[in-house]
Design a protein around this motif. Structure first.
Motif, PDB file in Angstrom:
ATOM      1  N   LYS A   1       4.006   5.333  -5.676  1.00 26.80           N
ATOM      2  CA  LYS A   1       3.762   3.955  -6.054  1.00 26.80           C
ATOM      3  C   LYS A   1       4.997   3.520  -7.093  1.00 26.80           C
ATOM      4  O   LYS A   1       4.750   2.874  -8.115  1.00 26.80           O
ATOM      5  CB  LYS A   1       2.566   3.611  -6.377  1.00 26.80           C
ATOM      6  CG  LYS A   1       1.299   4.068  -5.363  1.00 26.80           C
ATOM      7  CD  LYS A   1      -0.180   3.565  -6.026  1.00 26.80           C
ATOM      8  CE  LYS A   1      -0.693   3.834  -4.741  1.00 26.80           C
ATOM      9  NZ  LYS A   1      -2.336   3.671  -5.044  1.00 26.80           N
ATOM     10  N   ALA A   2       6.122   3.878  -6.747  1.00 31.33           N
ATOM     11  CA  ALA A   2       7.237   3.321  -7.630  1.00 31.33           C
ATOM     12  C   ALA A   2       7.351   1.821  -7.751  1.00 31.33           C
ATOM     13  O   ALA A   2       6.647   1.002  -6.890  1.00 31.33           O
ATOM     14  CB  ALA A   2       8.584   3.751  -6.673  1.00 31.33           C
ATOM     15  N   LYS A   3       7.720   1.239  -8.817  1.00 31.03           N
ATOM     16  CA  LYS A   3       7.592   0.082  -9.114  1.00 31.03           C
ATOM     17  C   LYS A   3       8.345  -1.148  -8.117  1.00 31.03           C
ATOM     18  O   LYS A   3       7.622  -1.720  -7.675  1.00 31.03           O
ATOM     19  CB  LYS A   3       8.486  -0.406 -10.708  1.00 31.03           C
ATOM     20  CG  LYS A   3       7.601   0.376 -11.644  1.00 31.03           C
ATOM     21  CD  LYS A   3       8.421  -0.063 -13.020  1.00 31.03           C
ATOM     22  CE  LYS A   3       7.518   0.519 -14.223  1.00 31.03           C
ATOM     23  NZ  LYS A   3       8.295   0.235 -15.380  1.00 31.03           N
ATOM     24  N   PHE A   4       9.538  -0.678  -7.462  1.00 33.76           N
ATOM     25  CA  PHE A   4      10.142  -1.422  -6.505  1.00 33.76           C
ATOM     26  C   PHE A   4       9.385  -1.388  -5.132  1.00 33.76           C
ATOM     27  O   PHE A   4       9.191  -2.395  -4.619  1.00 33.76           O
ATOM     28  CB  PHE A   4      11.351  -0.900  -6.197  1.00 33.76           C
ATOM     29  CG  PHE A   4      11.446   0.166  -5.290  1.00 33.76           C
ATOM     30  CD1 PHE A   4      11.719   0.335  -4.083  1.00 33.76           C
ATOM     31  CD2 PHE A   4      11.625   1.482  -5.943  1.00 33.76           C
ATOM     32  CE1 PHE A   4      11.910   1.339  -3.291  1.00 33.76           C
ATOM     33  CE2 PHE A   4      11.858   2.607  -5.299  1.00 33.76           C
ATOM     34  CZ  PHE A   4      11.837   2.627  -3.922  1.00 33.76           C
TER      35      PHE A   4
ATOM     36  N   ALA B   1       3.890  -6.289  -2.716  1.00 39.14           N
ATOM     37  CA  ALA B   1       3.387  -7.502  -3.285  1.00 39.14           C
ATOM     38  C   ALA B   1       3.890  -8.901  -2.557  1.00 39.14           C
ATOM     39  O   ALA B   1       3.464  -9.689  -2.268  1.00 39.14           O
ATOM     40  CB  ALA B   1       3.072  -7.722  -4.847  1.00 39.14           C
ATOM     41  N   GLU B   2       5.397  -8.716  -2.460  1.00 39.90           N
ATOM     42  CA  GLU B   2       5.735  -9.945  -2.023  1.00 39.90           C
ATOM     43  C   GLU B   2       5.576 -10.135  -0.493  1.00 39.90           C
ATOM     44  O   GLU B   2       5.590 -11.292  -0.246  1.00 39.90           O
ATOM     45  CB  GLU B   2       7.779  -9.847  -2.212  1.00 39.90           C
ATOM     46  CG  GLU B   2       8.155 -10.151  -3.294  1.00 39.90           C
ATOM     47  CD  GLU B   2       9.632  -9.941  -3.559  1.00 39.90           C
ATOM     48  OE1 GLU B   2      10.202 -11.276  -3.427  1.00 39.90           O
ATOM     49  OE2 GLU B   2      10.250  -8.814  -3.196  1.00 39.90           O
ATOM     50  N   VAL B   3       5.416  -8.927   0.218  1.00 41.83           N
ATOM     51  CA  VAL B   3       5.107  -9.366   1.530  1.00 41.83           C
ATOM     52  C   VAL B   3       3.695  -9.197   2.166  1.00 41.83           C
ATOM     53  O   VAL B   3       3.241  -9.236   3.117  1.00 41.83           O
ATOM     54  CB  VAL B   3       5.959  -8.236   2.528  1.00 41.83           C
ATOM     55  CG1 VAL B   3       7.499  -8.487   2.454  1.00 41.83           C
ATOM     56  CG2 VAL B   3       5.372  -6.968   2.304  1.00 41.83           C
ATOM     57  N   ASN B   4       2.706  -9.263   0.981  1.00 40.53           N
ATOM     58  CA  ASN B   4       1.437  -9.636   1.180  1.00 40.53           C
ATOM     59  C   ASN B   4       0.765  -8.316   1.626  1.00 40.53           C
ATOM     60  O   ASN B   4      -0.304  -8.384   2.563  1.00 40.53           O
ATOM     61  CB  ASN B   4       0.729 -10.765   1.738  1.00 40.53           C
ATOM     62  CG  ASN B   4       1.678 -11.916   1.164  1.00 40.53           C
ATOM     63  OD1 ASN B   4       1.338 -12.210  -0.055  1.00 40.53           O
ATOM     64  ND2 ASN B   4       2.035 -12.880   1.739  1.00 40.53           N
ATOM     65  N   LEU B   5       1.342  -7.258   1.220  1.00 41.01           N
ATOM     66  CA  LEU B   5       0.808  -5.897   1.732  1.00 41.01           C
ATOM     67  C   LEU B   5      -0.218  -5.253   0.788  1.00 41.01           C
ATOM     68  O   LEU B   5       0.340  -5.063  -0.269  1.00 41.01           O
ATOM     69  CB  LEU B   5       1.954  -4.822   2.141  1.00 41.01           C
ATOM     70  CG  LEU B   5       1.717  -3.555   2.676  1.00 41.01           C
ATOM     71  CD1 LEU B   5       1.568  -3.997   4.247  1.00 41.01           C
ATOM     72  CD2 LEU B   5       2.818  -2.682   2.433  1.00 41.01           C
ATOM     73  N   PRO B   6      -1.381  -5.203   1.130  1.00 43.21           N
ATOM     74  CA  PRO B   6      -2.403  -4.594   0.228  1.00 43.21           C
ATOM     75  C   PRO B   6      -1.699  -2.967  -0.232  1.00 43.21           C
ATOM     76  O   PRO B   6      -1.351  -2.273   0.470  1.00 43.21           O
ATOM     77  CB  PRO B   6      -3.609  -4.129   1.053  1.00 43.21           C
ATOM     78  CG  PRO B   6      -3.435  -5.183   2.405  1.00 43.21           C
ATOM     79  CD  PRO B   6      -1.956  -5.376   2.659  1.00 43.21           C
ATOM     80  N   GLN B   7      -1.880  -2.855  -1.489  1.00 41.29           N
ATOM     81  CA  GLN B   7      -1.351  -1.465  -2.138  1.00 41.29           C
ATOM     82  C   GLN B   7      -2.216  -0.248  -1.470  1.00 41.29           C
ATOM     83  O   GLN B   7      -1.887   0.859  -1.359  1.00 41.29           O
ATOM     84  CB  GLN B   7      -1.657  -1.422  -3.360  1.00 41.29           C
ATOM     85  CG  GLN B   7      -0.616  -2.301  -4.170  1.00 41.29           C
ATOM     86  CD  GLN B   7      -0.746  -2.294  -5.721  1.00 41.29           C
ATOM     87  OE1 GLN B   7      -1.448  -1.216  -6.272  1.00 41.29           O
ATOM     88  NE2 GLN B   7      -0.014  -3.107  -6.587  1.00 41.29           N
TER      89      GLN B   7
END
Length: 116
Positions: free
Chosen positions: A26-29, A35-41
């Motif tokens: 779960k690297a910051k980038f 988050a930008e592409v609305n992908l759930p973590q």
């Protein structure tokens, strides 16, 4: 052609293994891009597993099980077509070159695997 197949496939393996590790960590980038592409973590472990499986499958193909290598390359092509679609759907174009590069590597690996 055989040397090109090996070189391109090894590069594709390394790239996908590397990004899978970044996803698992779960690297910051990775989190920022997700988050930008609305992908759930919560999807990251599954997506990382798919990338890692693709890398392993390509390696198995290099070791002589051609059908596994071709299947892995097809899977990675489909995966990164989906990644490109996620970027387009979210209208995130500033970094679309990254999934595009992974898609290009997967396509090249597939094309070379098929011709072996």
């Amino acid at each position: 052609m055989h040397i090109a197949y090996i070189v391109v496939t090894v590069i594709t393996i390394a790239a996908n293994a590397g990004i899978a590790i970044a996803d698992f960590a779960k690297a910051k980038f990775v989190l920022a891009n997700s988050a930008e592409v609305n992908l759930p973590q919560t999807w990251l472990p599954m997506l990382a597993t798919m990338k890692a499986a693709g890398a392993v499958g390509l390696a198995v193909g290099l070791l002589g099980v051609r059908v596994i290598g071709v299947a892995a390359a097809i899977g990675l092509v489909l995966f990164f077509v989906g990644a490109m679609a996620a970027h387009v759907r979210a209208r995130v174009f500033r970094n679309i070159a990254f999934p595009g590069a992974y898609l290009a590597m997967a396509i090249a690996s597939l094309g070379l695997a098929i011709t072996q």
